[in-house]
Design an enzyme around this catalytic site. Structure first.
Site, PDB file in Angstrom:
ATOM      1  N   HIS A   1     -14.626   9.038  10.746  1.00  0.00           N
ATOM      2  CA  HIS A   1     -13.520   8.540  10.066  1.00  0.00           C
ATOM      3  C   HIS A   1     -13.322   9.181   8.617  1.00  0.00           C
ATOM      4  O   HIS A   1     -14.538  10.208   8.710  1.00  0.00           O
ATOM      5  CB  HIS A   1     -13.284   7.291   9.387  1.00  0.00           C
ATOM      6  CG  HIS A   1     -12.349   6.546  11.219  1.00  0.00           C
ATOM      7  ND1 HIS A   1     -13.316   5.982  11.707  1.00  0.00           N
ATOM      8  CD2 HIS A   1     -11.565   6.224  10.953  1.00  0.00           C
ATOM      9  CE1 HIS A   1     -12.521   6.216  12.842  1.00  0.00           C
ATOM     10  NE2 HIS A   1     -10.671   5.938  12.502  1.00  0.00           N
ATOM     11  N   HIS A   2     -12.271  10.099   8.438  1.00  0.00           N
ATOM     12  CA  HIS A   2     -12.669  10.349   6.535  1.00  0.00           C
ATOM     13  C   HIS A   2     -13.844   9.829   5.775  1.00  0.00           C
ATOM     14  O   HIS A   2     -14.182   8.863   5.921  1.00  0.00           O
ATOM     15  CB  HIS A   2     -10.913   9.898   5.538  1.00  0.00           C
ATOM     16  CG  HIS A   2     -10.594   8.714   5.838  1.00  0.00           C
ATOM     17  ND1 HIS A   2     -10.405   7.826   5.301  1.00  0.00           N
ATOM     18  CD2 HIS A   2      -9.622   8.367   6.960  1.00  0.00           C
ATOM     19  CE1 HIS A   2      -9.632   6.812   4.893  1.00  0.00           C
ATOM     20  NE2 HIS A   2      -9.148   6.655   6.303  1.00  0.00           N
TER      21      HIS A   2
ATOM     22  N   PRO B   1      -5.564  -2.537  15.574  1.00  0.00           N
ATOM     23  CA  PRO B   1      -7.311  -1.163  14.724  1.00  0.00           C
ATOM     24  C   PRO B   1      -7.042   0.055  14.566  1.00  0.00           C
ATOM     25  O   PRO B   1      -7.611   0.406  14.546  1.00  0.00           O
ATOM     26  CB  PRO B   1      -8.492  -2.118  15.714  1.00  0.00           C
ATOM     27  CG  PRO B   1      -8.319  -3.488  16.036  1.00  0.00           C
ATOM     28  CD  PRO B   1      -6.746  -3.458  16.323  1.00  0.00           C
ATOM     29  N   ASN B   2      -6.346   0.299  15.142  1.00  0.00           N
ATOM     30  CA  ASN B   2      -5.253   1.563  15.169  1.00  0.00           C
ATOM     31  C   ASN B   2      -3.810   1.443  15.967  1.00  0.00           C
ATOM     32  O   ASN B   2      -3.817   0.949  17.340  1.00  0.00           O
ATOM     33  CB  ASN B   2      -6.504   2.443  16.927  1.00  0.00           C
ATOM     34  CG  ASN B   2      -6.123   3.762  16.335  1.00  0.00           C
ATOM     35  OD1 ASN B   2      -5.088   4.187  16.219  1.00  0.00           O
ATOM     36  ND2 ASN B   2      -6.998   4.369  16.184  1.00  0.00           N
TER      37      ASN B   2
ATOM     38  N   MET C   1      -1.160   6.262   4.619  1.00  0.00           N
ATOM     39  CA  MET C   1      -0.958   5.088   5.474  1.00  0.00           C
ATOM     40  C   MET C   1       0.052   4.846   4.905  1.00  0.00           C
ATOM     41  O   MET C   1       1.401   5.040   5.511  1.00  0.00           O
ATOM     42  CB  MET C   1      -1.467   4.230   5.900  1.00  0.00           C
ATOM     43  CG  MET C   1      -2.910   5.220   7.190  1.00  0.00           C
ATOM     44  SD  MET C   1      -1.818   4.925   9.033  1.00  0.00           S
ATOM     45  CE  MET C   1      -1.691   3.735   9.459  1.00  0.00           C
TER      46      MET C   1
ATOM     47  N   GLY D   1       0.537  -1.216   0.296  1.00  0.00           N
ATOM     48  CA  GLY D   1       0.331   0.060  -0.242  1.00  0.00           C
ATOM     49  C   GLY D   1       1.081   1.020   0.047  1.00  0.00           C
ATOM     50  O   GLY D   1       0.222   2.245   0.512  1.00  0.00           O
TER      51      GLY D   1
ATOM     52  N   GLY E   1      -1.951  -3.825   9.607  1.00  0.00           N
ATOM     53  CA  GLY E   1      -2.878  -1.992  10.507  1.00  0.00           C
ATOM     54  C   GLY E   1      -4.539  -2.091   9.596  1.00  0.00           C
ATOM     55  O   GLY E   1      -5.108  -0.167   9.250  1.00  0.00           O
TER      56      GLY E   1
ATOM     57  N   THR F   1     -11.383   0.415  15.367  1.00  0.00           N
ATOM     58  CA  THR F   1     -11.318   1.344  17.350  1.00  0.00           C
ATOM     59  C   THR F   1     -12.773   1.032  17.951  1.00  0.00           C
ATOM     60  O   THR F   1     -12.579   0.610  18.987  1.00  0.00           O
ATOM     61  CB  THR F   1     -10.704   2.196  16.918  1.00  0.00           C
ATOM     62  OG1 THR F   1      -9.381   2.181  16.207  1.00  0.00           O
ATOM     63  CG2 THR F   1     -10.327   3.001  18.076  1.00  0.00           C
TER      64      THR F   1
ATOM     65  N   LYS G   1     -13.424   5.922   4.424  1.00  0.00           N
ATOM     66  CA  LYS G   1     -12.898   4.178   4.932  1.00  0.00           C
ATOM     67  C   LYS G   1     -13.860   3.407   4.191  1.00  0.00           C
ATOM     68  O   LYS G   1     -15.168   3.769   4.849  1.00  0.00           O
ATOM     69  CB  LYS G   1     -13.188   5.103   5.949  1.00  0.00           C
ATOM     70  CG  LYS G   1     -13.018   3.585   7.411  1.00  0.00           C
ATOM     71  CD  LYS G   1     -12.756   3.994   8.898  1.00  0.00           C
ATOM     72  CE  LYS G   1     -12.191   3.093   9.601  1.00  0.00           C
ATOM     73  NZ  LYS G   1     -11.370   2.517   8.775  1.00  0.00           N
TER      74      LYS G   1
END
Length: 264
Positions: free
Chosen positions: A154-155, A125-126, A14, A9, A98, A165, A158
């Site tokens: 969140h954005h 998860p976070n 990220m 990715g 992640g 989380t 997602k």
């Protein structure tokens, strides 16, 4: 000892941030990336980061077979992350995942493979340390405040809702909270979904908007008082300390660990 790392990715926010983190750390060595569109290229050609001349593969198994690595970091999406984690374990690589949205069945399968091979695997998860503390503090508070609701924001890109989380927070709360169905017993939603998702009687609400990164508040209600435990990640750099710590920790593990709170 230097740890050789593969990252999946790299074009994502990220992923590119993780590349920067690895490149700055003297004990980590980026040896390859996995990207479904750019087989045969170098990372420099697909990411706006200089001095990262390592190969890019579009096939995880080909990458794992060709590259000598210790740890595989996946920051993609749930379906891909699950397949990548399986392939990494099959090639005796230690995954640090992640990506949220795994089913219980998928986690059980990965856990069984890691245990059989005695290979460490971390799924978080976070990765933000503050978010993990927020989850643990919420677990402590739930013993005294059984009325609780979770709002996660969140954005808008997602894919999963609620977030990993939020689900993990609810699971931790469930361990200390006495079961209770919240709200009026005759409560009725005049618009379906108005009260959000429900887990063990508590409600979880998901917000998706541009401009957000990762935010969560856990609101506890009591007689004459409220307690709110809140965490905000304003950029992806907030997750890098947790990813680095997971890379180092997974080298010493021989099983699957779900949740960063289990290694802090």
């Amino acid at each position: 000892m230097s740890i050789n790392v593969i990252i999946a990715g790299p074009r994502g926010k990220m992923g590119s941030e993780a590349i920067k983190m690895v490149m700055k750390d003297d004990n980590l060595n980026l040896v390859a990336c996995i990207d479904r569109k750019n087989n045969g290229k170098a990372v420099d050609d697909i990411v706006d980061i200089s001095n990262v001349n390592v190969p890019v593969f579009d096939n995880a198994s080909d990458c794992f077979h060709s590259i000598d690595a210790d740890v595989f970091v996946d920051l993609t999406v749930p379906e891909v992350g699950y397949k990548h984690a399986l392939a990494a374990l099959e090639h005796n690589l230690r995954p640090v995942i992640g990506t949220t949205g795994f089913t219980d069945e998928q986690l059980d399968e990965l856990r069984a493979i890691a245990m059989e091979k005695k290979i460490g695997c971390i799924i978080a998860p976070n990765f933000a340390i503050g978010a993990v503390l927020m989850m643990k503090f919420s677990q402590m508070a739930a013993r005294y405040f059984p009325d609780v609701e979770i709002i996660e924001k969140h954005h808008d890109n997602k894919l999963d809702a609620p977030s990993g989380t939020a689900k993990k927070t609810a699971e931790l709360i469930k361990e200390t909270r006495d079961y209770k169905i919240q709200g009026h017993p005759d409560e009725k939603e005049t618009i379906q979904g108005a009260r959000g998702a429900e887990l063990d009687g508590m409600h979880i609400h998901s917000v998706r908007l541009p401009g957000l990164v990762a935010h969560q508040e856990v609101i506890f209600g009591g007689s004459g008082q409220n307690l709110t435990i809140k965490h905000d990640s304003f950029n992806r750099a907030s997750f890098m300390e947790g990813i680095k710590f997971s890379i180092e920790t997974v080298m010493e593990s021989d099983q699957l660990i779900y949740g960063l709170e289990n290694i802090l």
